[in-house]
Scaffold this active site. Structure first.
Site, PDB file in Angstrom:
ATOM      1  CB  ALA A  78      -0.950  -0.034   1.189  1.00 54.17           C
ATOM      2  NE  ARG A  79       1.114   5.803  -1.918  1.00 51.03           N
ATOM      3  CZ  ARG A  79       0.748   5.189  -3.031  1.00 51.03           C
ATOM      4  NH1 ARG A  79       0.881   3.872  -3.104  1.00 51.03           N
ATOM      5  NH2 ARG A  79       0.252   5.865  -4.053  1.00 51.03           N
TER       6      ARG A  79
ATOM      7  CD  GLU B   2       8.214   4.300  -2.105  1.00 51.44           C
ATOM      8  OE1 GLU B   2       7.898   4.769  -3.225  1.00 51.44           O
ATOM      9  OE2 GLU B   2       7.503   3.493  -1.485  1.00 51.44           O
TER      10      GLU B   2
ATOM     11  CG  HIS C  47       5.947   2.163  -4.886  1.00 51.09           C
ATOM     12  ND1 HIS C  47       5.729   3.313  -4.156  1.00 51.09           N
ATOM     13  CD2 HIS C  47       4.711   1.720  -5.247  1.00 51.09           C
ATOM     14  CE1 HIS C  47       4.430   3.560  -4.075  1.00 51.09           C
ATOM     15  NE2 HIS C  47       3.798   2.600  -4.725  1.00 51.09           N
TER      16      HIS C  47
ATOM     17  CB  ALA D 271       1.399  -4.135  -8.909  1.00 54.63           C
TER      18      ALA D 271
END
Length: 369
Positions: free
Chosen positions: A261-262, A291, A310, A313
């Site tokens: 998620a975060r 990040e 990150h 996906a």
């Protein structure tokens, strides 16, 4: 080619080559160092043959937009750069920002609303690829995939065979957040035979949980009972640091936590301590408090954590679907229509925003959805 500009209320419509120009800008990180598209398909074909529409990619990548980068566009489609309040100083033409993804914590929504700028996201595009990534992490942690790979590369064949894994079968999976991604992940994980699914989400409903076969509970209970903890909530002031030292102390020593998620939802130093001490068995992290992840982060030296940038996906299908949704949103604005999936919904009834939409209906008549 000649250029003049006319003022329609607060909206500047630029005339170029005899046509009113509706200008769409893409953040520079859609391109690589050579200026080629990083992603094969981001929906640009939807713009083909649309009279009066032009698009371009910003020439310079900045982690935070400068006003000069935004001021000449009607819609901006954005990947990573932050939209701060000062990014919008003097930016009167911009009507909408399309974010690739579901997160919008890097956009100052209040500032956008104040400037009559709608911010829309691409929620349905990310559901399947992120849910698949969660399943990937569940299985990789279960079978010690990364640890065994590293041991084998170090010549520890026999030692690696003694690293017995566990299976999701007959175990408890808990999700913090029960939105679309979590719901899809639950459906994908169900065939692996977990005995129970738990969820903590104060904003969901019992009927939805019942339909998914999920037991709603509080956060502490979920952390105590779950063998796999999945972080699937949005980053907000309420969820920042939601999982800290105390919450991690509630988890089973055999449990793992997965965050797609975060990063700031989990207290990263507390998580590092839990992993270093063996307080929990492992973690899989696609997101971090800051990040990119610093080169000296202690996480990089741990064998019981899987780290990705990150981007776990990121697939061709993901960017195709996100790009098309963002481009469709831009075309809605061109037609003078409200785009779908706006997150700062207060803007939709503001007179300034509505005047911008009306100016497009006037400047580009006859455009149909």
């Amino acid at each position: 080619m000649w250029r003049t500009s006319v003022q329609c209320e607060n909206q500047e419509i630029v005339k170029a080559g005899g046509h009113n120009q509706f200008r769409v800008g893409f953040s520079a990180d859609f391109l690589d160092e050579s200026g080629s598209l990083v992603f094969p398909d981001v929906g640009l074909s939807l713009f083909d043959g649309v009279a009066g529409l032009s698009h371009e990619f910003m020439k310079q990548y900045r982690s935070e937009y400068l006003p000069a980068q935004l001021t000449t566009f009607d819609v901006v489609i954005s990947l990573k750069p932050r939209v701060a309040a000062h990014s919008l100083e003097g930016v009167d033409r911009l009507c909408a920002i399309g974010r690739c993804g579901v997160g919008y914590d890097n956009v100052d929504l209040a500032a956008c609303t104040g400037k009559d700028i709608a911010v829309f996201i691409t929620p349905t595009a990310v559901v399947r690829p992120v849910a698949e990534s969660i399943v990937l992490f569940v299985l990789a942690l279960s079978h010690n995939l990364v640890m065994k790979d590293r041991m084998l590369r170090r010549g520890q064949w026999t030692e690696s065979t003694r690293q017995l894994g566990t299976e999701p079968r007959d175990r408890v999976i808990g999700t913090i957040g029960l939105g679309n991604i979590a719901s899809e992940a639950i459906q994908l994980l169900r065939p692996f035979g977990p005995t129970r699914f738990l969820a903590f989400d104060p904003y969901t409903t019992e009927p939805k949980a019942n339909q998914l076969g999920v037991e709603l509970t509080n956060l502490d209970d979920l952390l105590r009972r779950a063998d796999y903890v999945l972080v699937n909530c949005t980053l907000t002031p309420e969820t920042r640091g939601l999982v800290g030292e105390y919450q991690l102390s509630l988890m089973k020593p055999t449990a793992v936590i997965i965050n797609t998620a975060r990063g700031p939802i989990i207290d990263q130093p507390a998580l590092i301590r839990a992993l270093e001490s063996g307080r929990i068995r492992g973690a899989a992290l696609d997101v971090f408090e800051s990040e990119p992840l610093a080169n000296d982060s202690p996480l990089l030296g741990l064998d019981n954590v899987i780290l990705t940038s990150h981007s776990i996906a990121w697939t061709r299908e993901l960017f195709r679907d996100m790009g098309r949704m963002d481009c469709e949103g831009a075309l809605s604005v061109l037609r003078g229509e409200k785009p779908q999936h706006v997150v700062n919904t207060d803007v939709l009834e503001r007179p300034g925003f509505l005047r911008k939409l009306e100016s497009y209906r006037t400047a580009f008549p006859g455009r149909k959805g």
